[in-house]
Design a protein around this motif. Structure first.
Motif, PDB file in Angstrom:
ATOM      1  N   LYS A   5       0.820  -1.219   0.000  1.00 46.98           N
ATOM      2  CA  LYS A   5       0.000   0.000   0.000  1.00 46.98           C
ATOM      3  C   LYS A   5       0.851   1.265   0.000  1.00 46.98           C
ATOM      4  O   LYS A   5       1.592   1.503  -0.937  1.00 46.98           O
ATOM      5  N   ASP A   6       0.733   2.074   1.065  1.00 49.67           N
ATOM      6  CA  ASP A   6       1.420   3.371   1.104  1.00 49.67           C
ATOM      7  C   ASP A   6       2.943   3.252   1.091  1.00 49.67           C
ATOM      8  O   ASP A   6       3.636   4.231   0.851  1.00 49.67           O
ATOM      9  N   TYR A   7       3.460   2.077   1.336  1.00 57.14           N
ATOM     10  CA  TYR A   7       4.909   1.890   1.448  1.00 57.14           C
ATOM     11  C   TYR A   7       5.532   1.237   0.224  1.00 57.14           C
ATOM     12  O   TYR A   7       6.731   0.983   0.196  1.00 57.14           O
ATOM     13  N   GLU A   8       4.738   0.977  -0.796  1.00 55.82           N
ATOM     14  CA  GLU A   8       5.238   0.251  -1.961  1.00 55.82           C
ATOM     15  C   GLU A   8       6.320   1.000  -2.731  1.00 55.82           C
ATOM     16  O   GLU A   8       7.110   0.387  -3.430  1.00 55.82           O
ATOM     17  N   PHE A   9       6.386   2.311  -2.583  1.00 60.87           N
ATOM     18  CA  PHE A   9       7.379   3.084  -3.319  1.00 60.87           C
ATOM     19  C   PHE A   9       8.647   3.339  -2.500  1.00 60.87           C
ATOM     20  O   PHE A   9       9.564   4.009  -2.978  1.00 60.87           O
ATOM     21  N   LEU A  10       8.687   2.807  -1.286  1.00 64.70           N
ATOM     22  CA  LEU A  10       9.874   2.959  -0.449  1.00 64.70           C
ATOM     23  C   LEU A  10      10.731   1.706  -0.562  1.00 64.70           C
ATOM     24  O   LEU A  10      10.214   0.588  -0.542  1.00 64.70           O
ATOM     25  N   ASN A  11      12.038   1.907  -0.661  1.00 65.66           N
ATOM     26  CA  ASN A  11      12.906   0.735  -0.691  1.00 65.66           C
ATOM     27  C   ASN A  11      13.069   0.191   0.733  1.00 65.66           C
ATOM     28  O   ASN A  11      12.642   0.817   1.700  1.00 65.66           O
ATOM     29  N   ILE A  12      13.693  -0.945   0.835  1.00 70.35           N
ATOM     30  CA  ILE A  12      13.806  -1.605   2.135  1.00 70.35           C
ATOM     31  C   ILE A  12      14.579  -0.765   3.148  1.00 70.35           C
ATOM     32  O   ILE A  12      14.241  -0.739   4.329  1.00 70.35           O
ATOM     33  N   GLU A  13      15.584  -0.060   2.705  1.00 72.72           N
ATOM     34  CA  GLU A  13      16.360   0.778   3.632  1.00 72.72           C
ATOM     35  C   GLU A  13      15.497   1.894   4.211  1.00 72.72           C
ATOM     36  O   GLU A  13      15.592   2.203   5.402  1.00 72.72           O
ATOM     37  N   GLN A  14      14.662   2.499   3.393  1.00 73.55           N
ATOM     38  CA  GLN A  14      13.770   3.552   3.875  1.00 73.55           C
ATOM     39  C   GLN A  14      12.747   2.993   4.868  1.00 73.55           C
ATOM     40  O   GLN A  14      12.463   3.609   5.898  1.00 73.55           O
ATOM     41  N   ARG A  15      12.210   1.813   4.567  1.00 70.95           N
ATOM     42  CA  ARG A  15      11.253   1.182   5.485  1.00 70.95           C
ATOM     43  C   ARG A  15      11.922   0.776   6.783  1.00 70.95           C
ATOM     44  O   ARG A  15      11.331   0.897   7.858  1.00 70.95           O
ATOM     45  N   LYS A  16      13.166   0.338   6.695  1.00 69.56           N
ATOM     46  CA  LYS A  16      13.929  -0.032   7.894  1.00 69.56           C
ATOM     47  C   LYS A  16      14.154   1.179   8.801  1.00 69.56           C
ATOM     48  O   LYS A  16      14.010   1.096  10.019  1.00 69.56           O
ATOM     49  N   VAL A  17      14.483   2.312   8.206  1.00 70.37           N
ATOM     50  CA  VAL A  17      14.676   3.550   8.970  1.00 70.37           C
ATOM     51  C   VAL A  17      13.371   3.937   9.655  1.00 70.37           C
ATOM     52  O   VAL A  17      13.368   4.303  10.843  1.00 70.37           O
ATOM     53  N   MET A  18      12.255   3.834   8.945  1.00 70.80           N
ATOM     54  CA  MET A  18      10.958   4.162   9.543  1.00 70.80           C
ATOM     55  C   MET A  18      10.645   3.239  10.718  1.00 70.80           C
ATOM     56  O   MET A  18      10.145   3.681  11.757  1.00 70.80           O
ATOM     57  N   LEU A  19      10.945   1.957  10.559  1.00 64.86           N
ATOM     58  CA  LEU A  19      10.707   1.001  11.632  1.00 64.86           C
ATOM     59  C   LEU A  19      11.584   1.316  12.847  1.00 64.86           C
ATOM     60  O   LEU A  19      11.130   1.242  13.991  1.00 64.86           O
ATOM     61  N   THR A  20      12.806   1.723  12.612  1.00 63.71           N
ATOM     62  CA  THR A  20      13.708   2.094  13.702  1.00 63.71           C
ATOM     63  C   THR A  20      13.183   3.319  14.441  1.00 63.71           C
ATOM     64  O   THR A  20      13.202   3.368  15.670  1.00 63.71           O
ATOM     65  N   TYR A  21      12.716   4.322  13.704  1.00 64.47           N
ATOM     66  CA  TYR A  21      12.121   5.498  14.337  1.00 64.47           C
ATOM     67  C   TYR A  21      10.896   5.123  15.164  1.00 64.47           C
ATOM     68  O   TYR A  21      10.689   5.609  16.273  1.00 64.47           O
ATOM     69  N   PHE A  22      10.084   4.251  14.607  1.00 65.82           N
ATOM     70  CA  PHE A  22       8.880   3.846  15.329  1.00 65.82           C
ATOM     71  C   PHE A  22       9.257   3.075  16.590  1.00 65.82           C
ATOM     72  O   PHE A  22       8.649   3.251  17.648  1.00 65.82           O
ATOM     73  N   SER A  23      10.272   2.253  16.501  1.00 67.84           N
ATOM     74  CA  SER A  23      10.771   1.518  17.658  1.00 67.84           C
ATOM     75  C   SER A  23      11.211   2.476  18.763  1.00 67.84           C
ATOM     76  O   SER A  23      10.950   2.251  19.944  1.00 67.84           O
ATOM     77  N   SER A  24      11.869   3.545  18.371  1.00 62.85           N
ATOM     78  CA  SER A  24      12.301   4.561  19.328  1.00 62.85           C
ATOM     79  C   SER A  24      11.094   5.231  19.989  1.00 62.85           C
ATOM     80  O   SER A  24      11.090   5.487  21.198  1.00 62.85           O
ATOM     81  N   PHE A  25      10.078   5.499  19.203  1.00 64.86           N
ATOM     82  CA  PHE A  25       8.833   6.072  19.716  1.00 64.86           C
ATOM     83  C   PHE A  25       8.212   5.134  20.758  1.00 64.86           C
ATOM     84  O   PHE A  25       7.844   5.555  21.853  1.00 64.86           O
ATOM     85  N   VAL A  26       8.151   3.847  20.443  1.00 69.60           N
ATOM     86  CA  VAL A  26       7.572   2.852  21.353  1.00 69.60           C
ATOM     87  C   VAL A  26       8.363   2.797  22.657  1.00 69.60           C
ATOM     88  O   VAL A  26       7.784   2.720  23.744  1.00 69.60           O
ATOM     89  N   ARG A  27       9.665   2.846  22.553  1.00 73.93           N
ATOM     90  CA  ARG A  27      10.538   2.769  23.729  1.00 73.93           C
ATOM     91  C   ARG A  27      10.212   3.867  24.738  1.00 73.93           C
ATOM     92  O   ARG A  27      10.327   3.668  25.941  1.00 73.93           O
TER      93      ARG A  27
END
Length: 163
Positions: A5-27
């Motif tokens: 869906k909304d993430y189909e145009f992001l490469n894996i590195e960009q999605r990984k960075v987003m996941l890391t940011y979200f992980s920091s938010f959760v922490r």
């Protein structure tokens, strides 16, 4: 993670960075969680699975009753993805907590950050289950690394929030 869906145009590195940011938010969030894992194939029928889910949810809530009673309202958000889960939640929460404090809401993942956080924590717990069963695919390895790296980083951080 999978780039749908909304993430189909992001490469894996960009999605990984987003996941890391979200992980920091959760922490940084003042939250606690508990998860349950079931393999549908280990139950005779859906009714037995729902019964087990309900029993596990009720037991966990009773074990941590003081925690749940410390809130004026308890909101149950569920996206109605699986009816069996919705029924187990409704029955268990209704049994353990006073009906006056429980509010139920049908939600969408994009509506509530806490629902996104719940999905993230379930993803981490599911990744552990898949790793231990040697069912983790390339996506998990690309995002989390090997099992050692996953446990030291992602799982350790998530588990610090467990009830």
């Amino acid at each position: 993670m999978n780039g749908h869906k909304d993430y189909e145009f992001l490469n894996i590195e960009q999605r990984k960075v987003m996941l890391t940011y979200f992980s920091s938010f959760v922490r940084k969030l003042p939250i606690s969680y508990i998860t349950f894992v079931y393999r549908r194939s280990r139950f005779e029928d859906p009714a037995r699975l729902m019964e087990r889910m309900g029993r596990d949810i009720s037991s966990a809530m009773i074990e941590h009753l003081g925690f749940f009673q410390s809130f004026d309202d308890v909101k149950v958000y569920y996206d109605n993805g699986q009816d069996i889960v919705k029924q187990a939640l409704d029955r268990s929460v209704g049994k353990v907590l006073s009906k006056g404090v429980v509010r139920r809401r049908k939600t969408s993942m994009t509506d509530y950050r806490l629902e996104q956080v719940a999905d993230y924590l379930c993803t981490i717990e599911l990744a552990l289950v898949k790793c231990e069963a040697k069912e983790n695919g390339k996506t998990y390895n690309k995002f989390f690394g090997g099992i050692g790296s996953f446990k030291r980083n992602w799982l350790k951080q998530a588990r610090s929030k467990r009830i």
